[in-house]
Design an enzyme around this catalytic site. Structure first.
Site, PDB file in Angstrom:
ATOM      1  N   ASP A  38       0.730  -1.115  -0.114  1.00  0.00           N
ATOM      2  CA  ASP A  38       0.128   0.007   0.165  1.00  0.00           C
ATOM      3  C   ASP A  38       0.734   1.204  -0.051  1.00  0.00           C
ATOM      4  O   ASP A  38       0.667   2.228  -0.785  1.00  0.00           O
ATOM      5  CB  ASP A  38      -0.994   0.041   1.123  1.00  0.00           C
ATOM      6  CG  ASP A  38      -1.900   0.989   0.960  1.00  0.00           C
ATOM      7  OD1 ASP A  38      -2.240   1.292  -0.102  1.00  0.00           O
ATOM      8  OD2 ASP A  38      -2.687   1.385   2.151  1.00  0.00           O
ATOM      9  N   CYS A  56     -24.911  -3.733 -12.621  1.00  0.00           N
ATOM     10  CA  CYS A  56     -25.069  -3.458 -11.368  1.00  0.00           C
ATOM     11  C   CYS A  56     -24.541  -2.218 -11.238  1.00  0.00           C
ATOM     12  O   CYS A  56     -23.385  -1.538 -11.679  1.00  0.00           O
ATOM     13  CB  CYS A  56     -24.344  -4.306 -10.315  1.00  0.00           C
ATOM     14  SG  CYS A  56     -24.348  -3.724  -8.689  1.00  0.00           S
ATOM     15  N   CYS A 100     -19.669   1.430   0.120  1.00  0.00           N
ATOM     16  CA  CYS A 100     -19.863   1.179  -1.347  1.00  0.00           C
ATOM     17  C   CYS A 100     -19.467  -0.457  -1.264  1.00  0.00           C
ATOM     18  O   CYS A 100     -19.454  -1.039  -2.277  1.00  0.00           O
ATOM     19  CB  CYS A 100     -18.929   2.009  -2.041  1.00  0.00           C
ATOM     20  SG  CYS A 100     -17.413   2.299  -1.582  1.00  0.00           S
ATOM     21  N   CYS A 126     -23.700   5.799  -2.260  1.00  0.00           N
ATOM     22  CA  CYS A 126     -22.365   6.603  -1.819  1.00  0.00           C
ATOM     23  C   CYS A 126     -23.116   7.973  -1.437  1.00  0.00           C
ATOM     24  O   CYS A 126     -23.709   8.649  -2.236  1.00  0.00           O
ATOM     25  CB  CYS A 126     -21.307   6.766  -2.879  1.00  0.00           C
ATOM     26  SG  CYS A 126     -20.372   8.114  -2.334  1.00  0.00           S
ATOM     27  N   CYS A 149     -22.175  -4.236  -1.864  1.00  0.00           N
ATOM     28  CA  CYS A 149     -21.604  -4.949  -3.169  1.00  0.00           C
ATOM     29  C   CYS A 149     -22.073  -6.346  -3.031  1.00  0.00           C
ATOM     30  O   CYS A 149     -21.790  -7.161  -2.053  1.00  0.00           O
ATOM     31  CB  CYS A 149     -20.206  -4.749  -3.158  1.00  0.00           C
ATOM     32  SG  CYS A 149     -19.619  -5.746  -4.582  1.00  0.00           S
ATOM     33  N   CYS A 194     -18.577  -5.772 -13.331  1.00  0.00           N
ATOM     34  CA  CYS A 194     -20.003  -5.597 -12.550  1.00  0.00           C
ATOM     35  C   CYS A 194     -21.137  -5.625 -13.363  1.00  0.00           C
ATOM     36  O   CYS A 194     -22.350  -5.861 -12.804  1.00  0.00           O
ATOM     37  CB  CYS A 194     -19.757  -4.197 -12.259  1.00  0.00           C
ATOM     38  SG  CYS A 194     -18.439  -3.799 -11.023  1.00  0.00           S
TER      39      CYS A 194
HETATM   40  S1  SF4 Z   1     -21.742  -2.821  -6.031  1.00  0.00           S
HETATM   41 FE1  SF4 Z   1     -20.034  -4.061  -6.505  1.00  0.00          FE
HETATM   42  S2  SF4 Z   1     -20.731  -5.309  -8.280  1.00  0.00           S
HETATM   43 FE2  SF4 Z   1     -22.186  -3.687  -7.949  1.00  0.00          FE
HETATM   44  S3  SF4 Z   1     -21.205  -2.046  -9.468  1.00  0.00           S
HETATM   45 FE3  SF4 Z   1     -20.498  -1.855  -7.475  1.00  0.00          FE
HETATM   46  S4  SF4 Z   1     -18.509  -2.747  -7.319  1.00  0.00           S
HETATM   47 FE4  SF4 Z   1     -19.601  -3.601  -9.131  1.00  0.00          FE
HETATM   48  S1  SF4 Z   2     -15.856   4.855   0.840  1.00  0.00           S
HETATM   49 FE1  SF4 Z   2     -17.403   4.573  -0.953  1.00  0.00          FE
HETATM   50  S2  SF4 Z   2     -19.397   4.981  -0.317  1.00  0.00           S
HETATM   51 FE2  SF4 Z   2     -18.097   5.764   1.147  1.00  0.00          FE
HETATM   52  S3  SF4 Z   2     -17.748   8.143   0.343  1.00  0.00           S
HETATM   53 FE3  SF4 Z   2     -16.123   6.881  -0.580  1.00  0.00          FE
HETATM   54  S4  SF4 Z   2     -16.944   6.279  -2.394  1.00  0.00           S
HETATM   55 FE4  SF4 Z   2     -18.642   7.031  -1.164  1.00  0.00          FE
END
Ligand code: SF4
Ligand code: SF4
Length: 381
Positions: A129, A186, A239, A193, A243, A183
């Site tokens: 990282d 989806c 997010c 977000c 998923c 994806c």
């Molecule tokens: S929720 Fe997961 S599967 Fe759906 S678009 Fe986002 S990253 Fe892709």
């Molecule tokens: S971690 Fe994902 S859901 Fe949370 S603010 Fe950042 S992009 Fe949006």
């Protein structure tokens, strides 16, 4: 058994949930994307990031001229999402940060692989990282998974609750092909977000992401961002939680998860955190990634979460924070009291305004008083 097979078998024994190999050629596509995003300002605020770093991170041979292969590794991190007890306001900490600092955990776990390669006379250099390496591009090209619209690496059957690492080596290993999954239609992560940080599929505007503001950003959090942060005090998992690839993760390897040691609370009591002095902060967070925010950054985040939860029972705790030694904490405590409103919050803000000398904190107090209702603002005597 080939060296590649030996490396993969040993990596699995060490608790890595996915391992793949790609060549040491540049990650040209990811490099172009990273440079474009940097130029568009989507990486603004990350003091350690630059266009030069994007170029350098795309080239595995930059620091290891003899590099032939990149071993991409994924290690599962603890995933805990307990319900919040109804005993007062609590905040949320991103799952990856709940255990021991992952840099230490992964570096330790990689050592037997590094030793195996070096014993055979190969160069082996580790990245976790913080090194200059486009880790998601490496993992995707090495066939670990695909890059989701939420920008995370999604590993089939595992999900995205993983931490990535790489070993650049002079060993000529057998390479893997990228996975063909996507994806599809989806877009759940983009819709969930709260800040609109996922501006396009797979494109994150860093300046809108809660993880950036609560972890990376050192100073004042803008007024328009604060209400969107909700109860997150370190990072954000929304997010990833939404998923579907994470819906049925493979059973986590208990032994691997034990590597992270005792975990900190995923939903700590906010008023308790607000009372931490430097020693208390050190004792509680020294070995976790939360340490990175320093005490002032964490307490800033705690104030924002309390302001968003808006429980007037938090006025006494925020009143103490109004007198904190750090202006950053005092100013955000004032904002939170303005969100709570009511006579008790107003009285505390009036008192603070009489003694406060920092111009920005005074401004926050004045704005918070306005949020509480009309008032004549006294000047400093
Ligand atoms: S929720 Fe997961 S599967 Fe759906 S678009 Fe986002 S990253 Fe892709
Ligand atoms: S971690 Fe994902 S859901 Fe949370 S603010 Fe950042 S992009 Fe949006």
């Amino acid at each position: 058994m080939s060296l590649t097979q030996e490396v993969k078998r040993r990596a699995t024994e060490l608790g890595f949930c996915a391992v793949g190999v790609t060549g040491a050629e540049r990650f040209s596509e990811a490099e172009t994307a990273a440079v474009n995003r940097t130029r568009q300002g989507l990486m603004d605020g990350l003091s350690w990031w630059s266009e030069a770093r994007a170029h350098a991170s795309a080239d595995p041979r930059r620091a290891t001229p003899d590099a032939r292969s990149v071993i991409a590794l994924a290690f599962p991190h603890p995933v805990v999402n307990p319900p919040s007890p109804s005993d007062g306001p609590r905040g949320r900490i991103a799952a990856y940060a709940l255990g021991r600092d992952y840099h230490d955990v992964l570096l330790e776990r990689m050592q037997p692989l590094v030793a195996m390669l070096r014993e055979r006379g190969h160069v082996a250099k580790t990245y976790v990282d913080h090194g200059w390496m486009l880790d998601r591009a490496a993992a995707a090209r090495a066939g670990l998974g695909w890059l989701g619209k939420n920008t995370n690496l999604l590993i089939p059957g595992v999900g995205s609750s993983v931490l990535l690492a790489e070993i650049i080596t002079s060993a000529e290993l057998e390479t893997d092909a990228p996975v063909k999954k996507t994806c599809g239609s989806c877009d759940a992560c983009m819709r969930v977000c709260p800040t609109g940080a996922l501006v396009e599929p797979g494109v994150l505007d860093n300046r809108r992401c809660i993880s950036f503001w609560t972890i990376e950003h050192r100073g004042v959090i803008p007024l328009d961002i604060r209400p969107l942060i909700g109860d997150w005090i370190f990072g954000c998992d929304l997010c990833q939680e939404i998923c579907p690839v994470n819906a049925r993760p493979a059973t986590p390897d208990t032994q691997a998860l034990e590597a992270f040691g005792p975990m900190i609370e995923a939903r700590p009591r906010l008023e308790e955190l607000l009372a931490l002095d430097d020693d208390g902060f050190r004792a509680r967070f020294r070995n976790s990634a939360v340490w990175r925010t320093r005490r002032s950054g964490l307490l800033r985040n705690v104030c924002i979460a309390l302001g968003n939860i808006a429980d007037r029972g938090s006025v006494p705790a925020l009143a103490v924070a109004l007198d904190d030694g750090e202006p950053l904490v005092r100013g955000h405590a004032a904002w939170a009291l303005g969100r709570l409103g009511g006579a008790a919050a107003r009285a505390q803000l009036e008192q603070a305004l009489r003694r406060e000398t920092d111009a920005w904190v005074r401004d926050e107090c004045a704005q918070a008083l306005q949020a509480c209702g009309p008032l004549v603002v006294p000047s400093v005597v």
